[in-house]
Design a protein around this motif. Structure first.
Motif, short mmCIF file in Angstrom:
data_model
loop_
_atom_site.label_atom_id
_atom_site.label_comp_id
_atom_site.label_asym_id
_atom_site.label_seq_id
_atom_site.Cartn_x
_atom_site.Cartn_y
_atom_site.Cartn_z
N ILE A 142 0.85 -1.20 0.00
CA ILE A 142 0.00 0.00 0.00
C ILE A 142 0.88 1.24 0.00
O ILE A 142 0.61 2.21 -0.74
N ARG A 143 1.93 1.21 0.79
CA ARG A 143 2.85 2.36 0.84
C ARG A 143 3.47 2.62 -0.53
O ARG A 143 3.59 3.78 -0.96
N LEU A 144 3.87 1.56 -1.23
CA LEU A 144 4.46 1.73 -2.55
C LEU A 144 3.47 2.33 -3.54
O LEU A 144 3.84 3.17 -4.38
N HIS A 145 2.22 1.93 -3.46
CA HIS A 145 1.20 2.50 -4.35
C HIS A 145 1.02 3.99 -4.07
O HIS A 145 0.84 4.78 -5.02
N ARG A 146 1.07 4.35 -2.83
CA ARG A 146 0.93 5.77 -2.48
C ARG A 146 2.14 6.57 -2.96
O ARG A 146 2.02 7.70 -3.43
N GLU A 147 3.31 5.97 -2.86
CA GLU A 147 4.52 6.63 -3.36
C GLU A 147 4.49 6.76 -4.87
O GLU A 147 5.00 7.76 -5.43
N LEU A 148 3.91 5.78 -5.54
CA LEU A 148 3.79 5.87 -7.00
C LEU A 148 2.90 7.04 -7.40
O LEU A 148 3.16 7.70 -8.42
N GLU A 149 1.86 7.33 -6.63
CA GLU A 149 1.00 8.47 -6.94
C GLU A 149 1.79 9.78 -6.85
O GLU A 149 1.63 10.68 -7.69
N ALA A 150 2.66 9.88 -5.85
CA ALA A 150 3.51 11.07 -5.74
C ALA A 150 4.49 11.15 -6.90
O ALA A 150 4.75 12.23 -7.45
N LEU A 151 5.02 10.00 -7.30
CA LEU A 151 5.95 9.96 -8.43
C LEU A 151 5.26 10.35 -9.73
O LEU A 151 5.81 11.11 -10.54
N ALA A 152 4.05 9.83 -9.95
CA ALA A 152 3.31 10.18 -11.16
C ALA A 152 2.99 11.67 -11.21
O ALA A 152 3.03 12.29 -12.29
N TYR A 153 2.70 12.26 -10.07
CA TYR A 153 2.43 13.70 -10.01
C TYR A 153 3.69 14.48 -10.38
O TYR A 153 3.63 15.46 -11.13
N ARG A 154 4.83 14.06 -9.86
CA ARG A 154 6.09 14.74 -10.17
C ARG A 154 6.42 14.65 -11.65
O ARG A 154 6.87 15.63 -12.26
N GLU A 155 6.20 13.46 -12.23
CA GLU A 155 6.46 13.30 -13.67
C GLU A 155 5.55 14.21 -14.48
O GLU A 155 5.99 14.85 -15.44
N MET A 156 4.28 14.29 -14.11
CA MET A 156 3.34 15.16 -14.80
C MET A 156 3.78 16.63 -14.69
O MET A 156 3.75 17.38 -15.68
N ARG A 157 4.21 17.02 -13.51
CA ARG A 157 4.63 18.41 -13.30
C ARG A 157 5.88 18.73 -14.13
O ARG A 157 5.99 19.82 -14.72
N GLU A 158 6.82 17.78 -14.21
CA GLU A 158 8.01 18.00 -15.03
C GLU A 158 7.64 18.16 -16.51
O GLU A 158 8.20 19.00 -17.22
N PHE A 159 6.70 17.36 -16.98
CA PHE A 159 6.22 17.48 -18.35
C PHE A 159 5.62 18.86 -18.59
O PHE A 159 5.94 19.54 -19.58
N LEU A 160 4.74 19.29 -17.71
CA LEU A 160 4.07 20.58 -17.88
C LEU A 160 5.08 21.74 -17.81
O LEU A 160 4.99 22.69 -18.59
N THR A 161 6.03 21.64 -16.90
CA THR A 161 7.04 22.70 -16.76
C THR A 161 7.88 22.81 -18.02
O THR A 161 8.14 23.92 -18.53
N SER A 162 8.32 21.66 -18.54
CA SER A 162 9.16 21.66 -19.74
C SER A 162 8.42 22.27 -20.93
O SER A 162 8.95 23.15 -21.62
N HIS A 163 7.20 21.82 -21.17
CA HIS A 163 6.48 22.29 -22.36
C HIS A 163 5.89 23.69 -22.18
O HIS A 163 5.59 24.35 -23.17
N HIS A 164 5.78 24.14 -20.96
CA HIS A 164 5.37 25.53 -20.75
C HIS A 164 6.50 26.49 -21.13
O HIS A 164 6.25 27.62 -21.53
N ARG A 165 7.75 26.00 -21.04
CA ARG A 165 8.90 26.82 -21.44
C ARG A 165 9.17 26.76 -22.93
O ARG A 165 10.00 27.53 -23.45
N ALA A 166 8.54 25.84 -23.64
CA ALA A 166 8.83 25.63 -25.06
C ALA A 166 8.49 26.86 -25.88
O ALA A 166 7.52 27.58 -25.58
N ARG A 167 9.25 27.09 -26.94
CA ARG A 167 9.02 28.25 -27.82
C ARG A 167 9.23 27.86 -29.27
O ARG A 167 10.21 27.20 -29.61
N PHE A 168 8.32 28.31 -30.15
CA PHE A 168 8.50 28.22 -31.60
C PHE A 168 8.58 29.65 -32.13
O PHE A 168 7.65 30.44 -31.94
N VAL A 169 9.66 29.99 -32.82
CA VAL A 169 9.88 31.36 -33.31
C VAL A 169 9.76 32.29 -32.11
O VAL A 169 10.61 32.29 -31.24
N LEU A 170 8.69 33.09 -32.01
CA LEU A 170 8.49 33.95 -30.85
C LEU A 170 7.28 33.51 -30.03
O LEU A 170 6.79 34.25 -29.20
N GLN A 171 6.81 32.29 -30.28
CA GLN A 171 5.60 31.82 -29.63
C GLN A 171 5.83 31.50 -28.17
O GLN A 171 6.80 30.86 -27.82
#
Length: 377
Positions: free
Chosen positions: A348-377
């Motif tokens: 049960i503890r591992l499943h709860r830790e996986l939820e925290a890990l999945a949240y961190r991965e999602m946040r890293e994805f959003l942070t990276s693509h929020h910084r993305a730029r095309f031309v001046l976009q």
């Protein structure tokens, strides 16, 4: 339930093109398999109303991503074409000639068109934030599915054998789904910025009550909790690992492969630009007439190509995606390494830790693509 295995059909393929989101049982074949293999756990992990909402949000997110990326890539290549045409115009057309005027008009239109295409979302819309907010909502809904079970574990275990408890569980999750739908507006970037600012992962859990200490596995019926945890392991650990494995495999659509190609393209054009510049210097040194304009055009075109490849990497973030998924796969494997040796409480503890890990991965994805730029976009 059979383990989901990575696609191994060759290099030129897109294993995610028909991704079925097996963890949410979107695919009927998967649902039937889970129903057959884990009949008591099936009503707990099967959430039809959530699936309906997820399909709608996921399709919107895919369409928004396609729009952002296609528009960005098109803007880069249009602007680059204008630069290359302007460079070769200095070689192919004599100054003041009709051909030079034509080259100038076309290259100017291409340059202005590419820049304007890149600026439109910035001036008149929120295409990128719409994509990221919608993707955020889809992934948070996925997380809600598993967090709800972990946050109501005692009730979920009772519901495996008690119809009254199952009815209560379904009523509670209907309330949780309504709260989720009311709370996350897909057109408002507020939720996105909340996640981007959450650098310490303080808001992993949808409901603060679910973040409290879970019930002891010893206090739950061994047969029921064992079956439920087995189903959750295969649907959560198994599918997340499968997705990460696909992302780091060597195939045409893998982010690591595409990032490598972009870098190699930029490197090759950089070498070509340096060679053209050296030859230009030598032609001037030895007075070789007729070579200078061609070499200037070649060097300038190569420079434009380098800028295009670098801009595409900045906008598409393939390198970031590859590094993130390699980290995520390693983190999942490390987390699950001791799963089989643990009792129910440890699992049960591992499943709860996986939820925290999945949240961190999602946040890293959003942070990276929020910084993305095309031309001046």
């Amino acid at each position: 339930m059979a383990e989901t295995q990575p696609d191994e059909t060759g290099f030129v393929r897109n294993p995610l093109a028909q991704w079925k989101n097996d963890d949410l049982l979107l695919d009927e074949e998967t649902r039937n398999q889970v129903r057959k293999d884990r009949p008591r756990a099936f009503p707990i992990v099967d959430w039809p109303e959530m699936r309906t909402l997820f399909k709608e949000i996921d399709q919107d997110a895919i369409a928004a991503k396609r729009k952002v990326r296609s528009q960005g890539v098109l803007a880069v290549w249009i602007a680059t074409s204008g630069l290359v045409l302007a460079a070769f115009a200095t070689w192919l057309a004599a100054p003041g000639s009709a051909a030079a005027v034509l080259f100038g008009i076309v290259s100017t239109l291409l340059l202005v068109g590419g820049v304007c295409l890149g600026l439109l979302p910035l001036l008149f819309g929120r295409d990128r934030s719409d994509w990221l907010v919608t993707r955020l909502k889809a992934e948070r809904l996925r997380q809600l599915h598993f967090q709800f079970i972990l946050g109501n574990l005692e009730l979920a275990v009772r519901a495996m054998t008690d119809p009254a408890a199952l009815e209560e569980l379904h009523a509670k999750r209907a309330e949780a789904l309504k709260s989720f739908a009311d709370r996350l507006n897909p057109k408002s970037p507020a939720a996105l910025f909340d996640v981007l600012r959450d650098s310490t992962a303080q808001h992993v859990w949808h409901d603060a009550r679910w973040s409290a200490a879970p019930p002891s596995g010893k206090a739950l019926p061994a047969s029921e909790i064992g079956e439920l945890l087995d189903a959750l392991r295969r649907l959560r650990f198994g599918v997340q690992r499968h997705y990460a494995i696909i992302a780091v495999q060597e195939h045409f659509n893998a982010p690591g492969v595409r990032s490598t190609w972009l870098h190699r393209g930029a490197d090759a054009l950089t070498v070509a630009m340096l060679i053209a510049s050296l030859l230009l210097a030598l032609s001037l040194l030895f007075g070789l007439e007729g070579w200078d304009r061609a070499l200037i055009a070649l060097a300038a075109s190569c420079a434009a190509g380098v800028a295009a490849f670098r801009t595409l990497e900045e906008g598409l973030r393939y390198g970031d995606d590859a590094l993130r998924m390699a980290w995520y796969l390693a983190a999942i494997d490390a987390l699950e390494a001791d799963y089989d040796r643990l009792q129910a409480s440890g699992r049960i503890r591992l499943h709860r830790e996986l939820e925290a890990l999945a949240y961190r991965e999602m946040r890293e994805f959003l942070t990276s693509h929020h910084r993305a730029r095309f031309v001046l976009q």
